[in-house]
Design an enzyme around this catalytic site. Structure first.
Site, short mmCIF file in Angstrom:
data_model
loop_
_atom_site.label_atom_id
_atom_site.label_comp_id
_atom_site.label_asym_id
_atom_site.label_seq_id
_atom_site.Cartn_x
_atom_site.Cartn_y
_atom_site.Cartn_z
CG ASN A 189 -0.24 0.15 2.53
OD1 ASN A 189 0.99 0.17 2.62
ND2 ASN A 189 -1.02 0.24 3.60
CE LYS A 190 3.71 2.14 4.36
NZ LYS A 190 2.82 1.01 4.72
CB ILE A 191 4.65 6.24 -2.43
CG1 ILE A 191 3.80 7.14 -1.53
CG2 ILE A 191 4.96 6.95 -3.75
CD1 ILE A 191 4.49 8.40 -1.07
#
Length: 352
Positions: free
Chosen positions: A175-177
């Protein structure tokens, strides 16, 4: 209704498949594969830092950083009250004690309140760039210099924010950039710290691999397959950040005039689009029925069972956690997607 717009979704539109295929075809799938070093070098270069040490998660990155700085039992580490619990857990894993400082209006640690928490046992200040907002690192670094402390930046949610601390730690969760599925990386300009973190992540093997382990260490290694994905993501990080900046602008424009919505301060990079809302739980239930997933703000650390402090209701972190949440925020989110999401938020308040 099934989730049509998840909170997060990885954007794998570059060389991810090609690099992973190459890794599999070559047989270099373990942490010894060449993509680990390539990712470490490229991510460090992008951030203007000398050394990268890839590992298995953002949590293990923080743990490695603290261990490399000599943090252990009897020490204290200053940690934000408002953060993901992994920040505090990394401190606890070392045997040290996290000391919590409340947040300001931007949700980041209130730097003006750090000094009152510093004691003779304090060893590290560990600020977190919450939801992509850069903490006031100039003030943190000045305070650390004054008290001869080290600084670890928890940059799990802030890829693209230039690091300045002794060590900066990033998460590469899905879910990170940018992502490698699971994974993390530590950045530092200090070759001795980089060497120590690399040593600790790989079970503290000696150079001759003699199976004589002189210190407690970990198997926190990243595989070459994960690193292949991470490298492909890093190569497009500027493009990803630019796309997410447009997402932030569209949400700002679409939600600004809804009286029941309170927009949060601007972000330096967009991880999640956070906001505060009246009747939050009713709104979230309505959006879920429309296929729109949302997620709550972090719970204050002093509200967590492992760190419970009965004084928590008076904290800013508690106040924000009562009405804060975030909307779907992922690189592939289109203008039409956002128009639908904003329209559903409007529809809820117009009908209620």
């Amino acid at each position: 209704m099934a989730v049509k717009y998840p909170v997060s979704r990885p954007w794998l539109a570059g060389q991810e498949l090609a690099y992973v295929t190459e890794t599999i075809n070559d047989g270099w799938i373990s942490s010894q594969g060449p993509y680990v070093r390539r990712f470490e070098e490229e991510f460090a270069r992008y951030n203007g830092i000398a050394h990268g040490v890839a590992c298995s998660s953002g949590t293990t990155a923080l743990t490695l950083a603290l261990r490399a700085l000599g943090v252990g039992p009897g020490d204290e580490v200053v940690v934000p009250e408002f953060t993901m619990i992994a920040t505090a857990w990394a401190v606890t894993y070392t045997g040290a004690t996290p000391v919590f400082v409340d947040c300001g209006d931007d949700l980041n640690i209130d730097v003006s309140r750090i000094e009152e928490k510093i004691t003779s046992r304090t060893k590290v200040i560990m600020p977190v760039h919450i939801y992509g907002r850069r903490c006031d690192m100039d003030a943190v670094m000045n305070l650390a210099y004054e008290y001869n402390l080290r600084v670890v930046e928890d940059s799990a949610e802030a890829h693209g924010v230039r690091p300045v601390a002794d060590i900066a730690c990033y998460s590469l969760f899905a879910n990170k950039i940018i992502t490698s599925g699971e994974g993390g990386i530590c950045l530092t300009d200090d070759p001795r710290l980089a060497e120590q973190m690399a040593h600790l992540r790989a079970m503290a093997f000696t150079k001759d691999h003699s199976f004589l382990h002189k210190k407690l260490a970990y198997n926190f290694r990243m595989t070459s397959m994960q690193a292949a994905v991470a490298l492909a993501q890093t190569e497009r990080l500027d493009e990803i950040l630019a796309a997410r900046r447009e997402i932030e602008k569209r949400y700002d424009a679409g939600l600004a005039d809804i009286p029941q919505i309170t927009l949060m301060p601007a972000r330096d990079v967009l991880w999640m689009y956070d906001l505060r809302a009246e009747r939050r739980e009713e709104l979230r239930e309505f959006l879920a029925a429309e296929g729109i997933e949302t997620r709550l703000f972090f719970k204050p650390m002093s509200r967590q069972p492992g760190y419970f402090d009965p004084r928590w209701p008076s904290l800013n972190a508690s106040r924000f956690s009562e009405d804060g949440f975030y909307l779907p925020t992922y690189t592939g989110l289109t203008e039409d997607d956002q128009a639908y999401i904003v329209g559903r938020v409007r529809a809820f308040y117009e009908a209620n």
